[in-house]
Design a protein around this motif. Sequence first.
Motif, PDB file in Angstrom:
ATOM      1  N   ALA A 171       0.831  -1.208   0.000  1.00 35.85           N
ATOM      2  CA  ALA A 171       0.000   0.000   0.000  1.00 35.85           C
ATOM      3  C   ALA A 171       0.862   1.254   0.000  1.00 35.85           C
ATOM      4  O   ALA A 171       0.490   2.286  -0.551  1.00 35.85           O
ATOM      5  N   LYS A 172       2.062   1.116   0.600  1.00 37.16           N
ATOM      6  CA  LYS A 172       2.963   2.257   0.652  1.00 37.16           C
ATOM      7  C   LYS A 172       3.749   2.414  -0.639  1.00 37.16           C
ATOM      8  O   LYS A 172       4.596   3.292  -0.768  1.00 37.16           O
ATOM      9  N   GLY A 173       3.493   1.525  -1.584  1.00 36.97           N
ATOM     10  CA  GLY A 173       4.088   1.659  -2.906  1.00 36.97           C
ATOM     11  C   GLY A 173       5.377   0.906  -3.119  1.00 36.97           C
ATOM     12  O   GLY A 173       6.082   1.121  -4.112  1.00 36.97           O
ATOM     13  N   ALA A 174       5.729   0.030  -2.206  1.00 33.33           N
ATOM     14  CA  ALA A 174       6.968  -0.745  -2.387  1.00 33.33           C
ATOM     15  C   ALA A 174       6.822  -1.689  -3.570  1.00 33.33           C
ATOM     16  O   ALA A 174       5.745  -2.242  -3.788  1.00 33.33           O
ATOM     17  N   GLY A 175       7.897  -1.826  -4.315  1.00 33.07           N
ATOM     18  CA  GLY A 175       7.892  -2.727  -5.464  1.00 33.07           C
ATOM     19  C   GLY A 175       7.763  -4.179  -5.009  1.00 33.07           C
ATOM     20  O   GLY A 175       8.114  -4.518  -3.870  1.00 33.07           O
ATOM     21  N   GLU A 176       7.283  -5.052  -5.933  1.00 29.91           N
ATOM     22  CA  GLU A 176       7.054  -6.448  -5.569  1.00 29.91           C
ATOM     23  C   GLU A 176       8.353  -7.145  -5.153  1.00 29.91           C
ATOM     24  O   GLU A 176       8.394  -7.928  -4.214  1.00 29.91           O
ATOM     25  N   ARG A 177       9.441  -6.833  -5.883  1.00 27.97           N
ATOM     26  CA  ARG A 177      10.724  -7.460  -5.555  1.00 27.97           C
ATOM     27  C   ARG A 177      11.179  -7.066  -4.148  1.00 27.97           C
ATOM     28  O   ARG A 177      11.646  -7.887  -3.386  1.00 27.97           O
ATOM     29  N   ARG A 178      10.984  -5.773  -3.834  1.00 29.50           N
ATOM     30  CA  ARG A 178      11.392  -5.290  -2.507  1.00 29.50           C
ATOM     31  C   ARG A 178      10.531  -5.927  -1.418  1.00 29.50           C
ATOM     32  O   ARG A 178      11.019  -6.327  -0.360  1.00 29.50           O
ATOM     33  N   VAL A 179       9.239  -6.045  -1.716  1.00 34.34           N
ATOM     34  CA  VAL A 179       8.323  -6.666  -0.745  1.00 34.34           C
ATOM     35  C   VAL A 179       8.747  -8.103  -0.467  1.00 34.34           C
ATOM     36  O   VAL A 179       8.848  -8.533   0.691  1.00 34.34           O
ATOM     37  N   LEU A 180       9.028  -8.807  -1.543  1.00 29.38           N
ATOM     38  CA  LEU A 180       9.386 -10.218  -1.381  1.00 29.38           C
ATOM     39  C   LEU A 180      10.709 -10.375  -0.623  1.00 29.38           C
ATOM     40  O   LEU A 180      10.841 -11.221   0.261  1.00 29.38           O
ATOM     41  N   ARG A 181      11.691  -9.550  -0.988  1.00 29.80           N
ATOM     42  CA  ARG A 181      13.017  -9.717  -0.404  1.00 29.80           C
ATOM     43  C   ARG A 181      13.076  -9.188   1.027  1.00 29.80           C
ATOM     44  O   ARG A 181      13.609  -9.837   1.915  1.00 29.80           O
ATOM     45  N   ARG A 182      12.559  -7.981   1.240  1.00 28.27           N
ATOM     46  CA  ARG A 182      12.729  -7.327   2.539  1.00 28.27           C
ATOM     47  C   ARG A 182      11.685  -7.746   3.560  1.00 28.27           C
ATOM     48  O   ARG A 182      11.947  -7.766   4.758  1.00 28.27           O
ATOM     49  N   HIS A 183      10.514  -8.068   3.122  1.00 31.29           N
ATOM     50  CA  HIS A 183       9.432  -8.338   4.081  1.00 31.29           C
ATOM     51  C   HIS A 183       9.039  -9.809   4.138  1.00 31.29           C
ATOM     52  O   HIS A 183       8.899 -10.362   5.228  1.00 31.29           O
ATOM     53  N   VAL A 184       8.860 -10.403   2.992  1.00 34.03           N
ATOM     54  CA  VAL A 184       8.394 -11.803   2.984  1.00 34.03           C
ATOM     55  C   VAL A 184       9.544 -12.764   3.297  1.00 34.03           C
ATOM     56  O   VAL A 184       9.469 -13.566   4.211  1.00 34.03           O
ATOM     57  N   LEU A 185      10.637 -12.649   2.534  1.00 29.30           N
ATOM     58  CA  LEU A 185      11.737 -13.613   2.675  1.00 29.30           C
ATOM     59  C   LEU A 185      12.328 -13.579   4.079  1.00 29.30           C
ATOM     60  O   LEU A 185      12.547 -14.614   4.702  1.00 29.30           O
ATOM     61  N   ARG A 186      12.573 -12.369   4.577  1.00 29.24           N
ATOM     62  CA  ARG A 186      13.239 -12.262   5.876  1.00 29.24           C
ATOM     63  C   ARG A 186      12.413 -12.941   6.964  1.00 29.24           C
ATOM     64  O   ARG A 186      12.937 -13.646   7.814  1.00 29.24           O
ATOM     65  N   ASN A 187      11.113 -12.712   6.918  1.00 34.97           N
ATOM     66  CA  ASN A 187      10.259 -13.339   7.934  1.00 34.97           C
ATOM     67  C   ASN A 187      10.050 -14.830   7.687  1.00 34.97           C
ATOM     68  O   ASN A 187       9.909 -15.612   8.634  1.00 34.97           O
ATOM     69  N   SER A 188      10.064 -15.199   6.434  1.00 31.47           N
ATOM     70  CA  SER A 188       9.835 -16.613   6.121  1.00 31.47           C
ATOM     71  C   SER A 188      11.039 -17.479   6.456  1.00 31.47           C
ATOM     72  O   SER A 188      10.915 -18.693   6.588  1.00 31.47           O
ATOM     73  N   LEU A 189      12.202 -16.854   6.559  1.00 28.29           N
ATOM     74  CA  LEU A 189      13.414 -17.620   6.837  1.00 28.29           C
ATOM     75  C   LEU A 189      13.497 -18.085   8.291  1.00 28.29           C
ATOM     76  O   LEU A 189      14.268 -18.976   8.614  1.00 28.29           O
ATOM     77  N   LEU A 190      12.685 -17.442   9.160  1.00 30.83           N
ATOM     78  CA  LEU A 190      12.784 -17.783  10.590  1.00 30.83           C
ATOM     79  C   LEU A 190      12.604 -19.286  10.860  1.00 30.83           C
ATOM     80  O   LEU A 190      13.442 -19.896  11.527  1.00 30.83           O
ATOM     81  N   PRO A 191      11.557 -19.904  10.356  1.00 34.60           N
ATOM     82  CA  PRO A 191      11.427 -21.343  10.625  1.00 34.60           C
ATOM     83  C   PRO A 191      12.526 -22.177   9.977  1.00 34.60           C
ATOM     84  O   PRO A 191      12.894 -23.231  10.480  1.00 34.60           O
ATOM     85  N   VAL A 192      13.059 -21.677   8.857  1.00 31.49           N
ATOM     86  CA  VAL A 192      14.145 -22.417   8.199  1.00 31.49           C
ATOM     87  C   VAL A 192      15.403 -22.401   9.071  1.00 31.49           C
ATOM     88  O   VAL A 192      16.131 -23.388   9.161  1.00 31.49           O
ATOM     89  N   VAL A 193      15.637 -21.258   9.720  1.00 34.73           N
ATOM     90  CA  VAL A 193      16.792 -21.155  10.623  1.00 34.73           C
ATOM     91  C   VAL A 193      16.675 -22.209  11.721  1.00 34.73           C
ATOM     92  O   VAL A 193      17.633 -22.920  12.042  1.00 34.73           O
ATOM     93  N   THR A 194      15.487 -22.325  12.285  1.00 38.81           N
ATOM     94  CA  THR A 194      15.269 -23.344  13.317  1.00 38.81           C
ATOM     95  C   THR A 194      15.466 -24.733  12.730  1.00 38.81           C
ATOM     96  O   THR A 194      16.080 -25.608  13.343  1.00 38.81           O
ATOM     97  N   LEU A 195      14.944 -24.874  11.535  1.00 37.75           N
ATOM     98  CA  LEU A 195      15.003 -26.183  10.899  1.00 37.75           C
ATOM     99  C   LEU A 195      16.445 -26.633  10.654  1.00 37.75           C
ATOM    100  O   LEU A 195      16.781 -27.807  10.846  1.00 37.75           O
ATOM    101  N   ILE A 196      17.299 -25.682  10.269  1.00 40.31           N
ATOM    102  CA  ILE A 196      18.707 -26.045  10.017  1.00 40.31           C
ATOM    103  C   ILE A 196      19.304 -26.640  11.288  1.00 40.31           C
ATOM    104  O   ILE A 196      19.990 -27.664  11.256  1.00 40.31           O
TER     105      ILE A 196
END
Lengths: 643, 303
Positions: B205-230
């Motif tokens: 809504a704030k106008g961030a590009g899709e790539r930025r959204v995926l990298r900065r917001h989605v990926l970073r938060n999605s990696l949390l369970p993977v860190v535990t999983l490792i």
Amino acid sequence: MREGLAAVLTRARRRGRRDRRARGVLALCCAASGLALLLAACGPTDGPSAAGDTPVSGGTATWAESPSSQPTWIFPFAPSAYFSVANTDDFEYLMYRPLYWFGTGTKPTLNTQLSLADPPTYHGRLVTIKLKDNYRWSNGEPVDAQDVLFWIHMEQADAALSSATKPVGWGGYIPGYFPNNVKDIKAVGTYEITMVMKSSYSTAWFTGNELSQITPMPMAWDRTSTGKSDCAAVVADCTAVYDYLYGQSTDTASYATSKIWSVVDGPWRLTSFSTSGLDTFSYNTHYSGQVPAHHISKFTEVPFISEQSEYTVLQAGGSGGLSSQKLDVGYLPTVDAPPPAAGAQLGQNPLPGYHLSALYEWGLSYYPYNFRNNTYRRFVFSQLYFRKAFQHLVDQEGVINGPLHGYGKVTTGPVGNYPVTKYLSPKLRKAGDPFALSLGAARRLLTSHGWTIPASGPATCTKPGPASNECGTGIKAGDKLTFSMIYASGIDWMESAVKELVSNASLVGIDISATAEGFDTLITQVVNCTATAAANCGWQLADWGSWTYAPDYLPTGEELFQTTSVANFGGYSNARNNQLISKTLHSSGLGTLYAWQNYLAGQLPVVWTPDAPADLLETADSLHIGPQASTLAITPEDWYFLK
Amino acid sequence: MTAYLARRVLQALVVLVVVTLIVYALLTRVPGSALGAVLGPHAASGFLPRYFSWLNQVLHGNLGFSLLHNEPVSTLLAASLPRTVALTGTAVLLALIVAIPVGMLQAVNKNKLVDHVLRALTLLCYGTPSFVLGSVLILVFAVKLKWFGGEGPQAPGFVGVITDWRDLTLPVLTLALLTIALFSRYLRSSAIDSLAQDYVRTARAKGAGERRVLRRHVLRNSLLPVVTLIGLTVPQILAGAVVVESIFNFQGMGYQLWYAAENHDFPVVLGFTLVIGVGVVAGSLLADVGYALLDPRVRYAGR
């Protein structure tokens, strides 16, 4: 106990290779297999090698060690824990030659050419050993009488070498035998030793089973951490020398650089060593024995976890493929071996660029009944009719033609049937299998001796008593033919053979509960059952594999079948057998050996089992290695590449 | 954060002590073990004195002596641990490099063709036992095509292993394919959750590009369970390494442990189990710490 462990660990061996893996499981992965087949169809195919027939000098030959079996000990005066083919025949003998070498071609006989001494001469009880004067240690010193005395004195001090915490001493030492059975050992010249036997032993036995143990040691080893010692002259000095050399032998990191171990009289020097099993040797240019005009200059032993991983490397890199490790001498797992055609010794070799040969070990394939078992079963085992019935259930031919893919030989008596030697009596040589599979014969033997066989379940003794038509002494009415059996795990063909036996036995009222166990676990149970430890004698039948006649090469039976022998694992006892064995030790003619084995073969003191090949050797077409010794010693100094 | 860390380390130490006690108790009851020979005069003493005697030796850096290998356990460990770390480390690294984009791609294309295809492939890999996968890879790429070696690297040490790419490829691929499947499925699921979160909607809504959204917001938060999983998959990777090491004739920790267990080489089993236990506990600890660093809520919740 120590001598028992020594005997077991030295000569009781697993049969065949271990860790066979079912390759059929590949079919389970459908999608991946589809991809596999597609890509495989597009891949290159192996072609025959282009080796010529002109011998060339030099080159490095790589040789596959047995699975999970790599050298870990260099000191040839090896304690029982390190007394193995991998340490002795495949490693120490390359550098440090035994006084008398056994193995002439495939025959396990004295090899006068490779021995460091001429055959011993006997005048009554006087034994004379004359060393050849052309052998030299790599430091220039001669291989002489002092080096032999060094070994013998260390063995004389053997009893003092063991302690509560160290499993030390010569692994082949048996109290009462060499050197306890000789006196007046002395050097009578630079290259000559004499000794007097305390009894009139068979000369063949004394050479083949006693003197065969000696490996001369250089004077450079006659020292302690503080300096020079004199074990070669004074037995009392030997314990300190032994401790020093034992310590040096536990420092595996220094094997290839040690000033001690670099003094060799054999054709090879160790250039690198790893306890993982990757070891390299270079030819000892000071070696004074005979070698072919052309021979390899380097020899590499490579380790394998399983025979399947070894076979993969053979398949992947055998014909100059991209694999970093090309094997010149490997082995074909029995499960992958195509059966030989009728009358042929070998099947079609599946590996292009290699030639196939079968290597049979000089030994005996059998497993014992436990005559010391602490239940009524020991009375059952004591009955000859039962042992005959049981042997009729062992389908040796069926196992050879089935799980062994046609590779194997029938065992008929206490002397190994293959390789055929002069030690095997003419009668047994021609016998075939006198107790071939016959459920009818087994059933008749049981029912004619007081056992009632129900339609299903185990037979029951219904006629107890010692008469010829009764069950036998010690067996009570109601006792059943139920037995437990332990066998070494990890050997596919042996597992199949045991399953077939269990099935056959169930058809004649013998109920066998068979359990696979690790080799060491199994053998520990077997050894722990002694005449004075009845509580440890719960096992009834135990199949660990076979017995190797080395370094006691003459199969005279005093180790396996004499009542008091520590390696008589089941405790078989037979006065006539003992008398006949004693005669074999004191008579040099083969007649006594024949008389003993002909008698014992019919007594069935143990269960005779098929003799599986030690190796189905795969040798690169570009390498000539000649026939390999049934004693399993290797002589890569005789190998050469062809161009 | 310090208190959280101290609490976690303390818990890890307790777990380690319990692990050593259980392993020691189990192994001393193995029939036919070489315990008597190893313990010597201590054999007659009770369990706890023997255990503490062993623990004392361990704390002084002495893991015992292997009669089977004729060398100290620490030497055997020093030879095999770097090899296994090189093998499993490379496999995990490769798995992460592949699994992250695959998982994200699946999440972004949820229930589309590419998601279905990748899901089927990862399921296939995940459901294939490592010995089957390894055998198929050997059959195709070593035996038939001869692109790679038929066994793992034989050179000693970490560097020796990772520089022999031709022999390393197939064992790494075997381990990595299984791990890729695991990681990518977790990441896909986590990323799908993240994509539905308010902060993603806000960023867009704030106008961030899709790539930025995926990298900065989605990926970073999605990696949390993977860190535990490792952290949690360390034991699974080591277990897988036992099979893979056997198939590929690779003398690493997994093989040595299996070989020692089969031959009742008590000091090696005990020493290696201890080191693996330390590895697993340390892995979990690092995962917890990493998680706390990435997500401050974990620290606050722990107070």
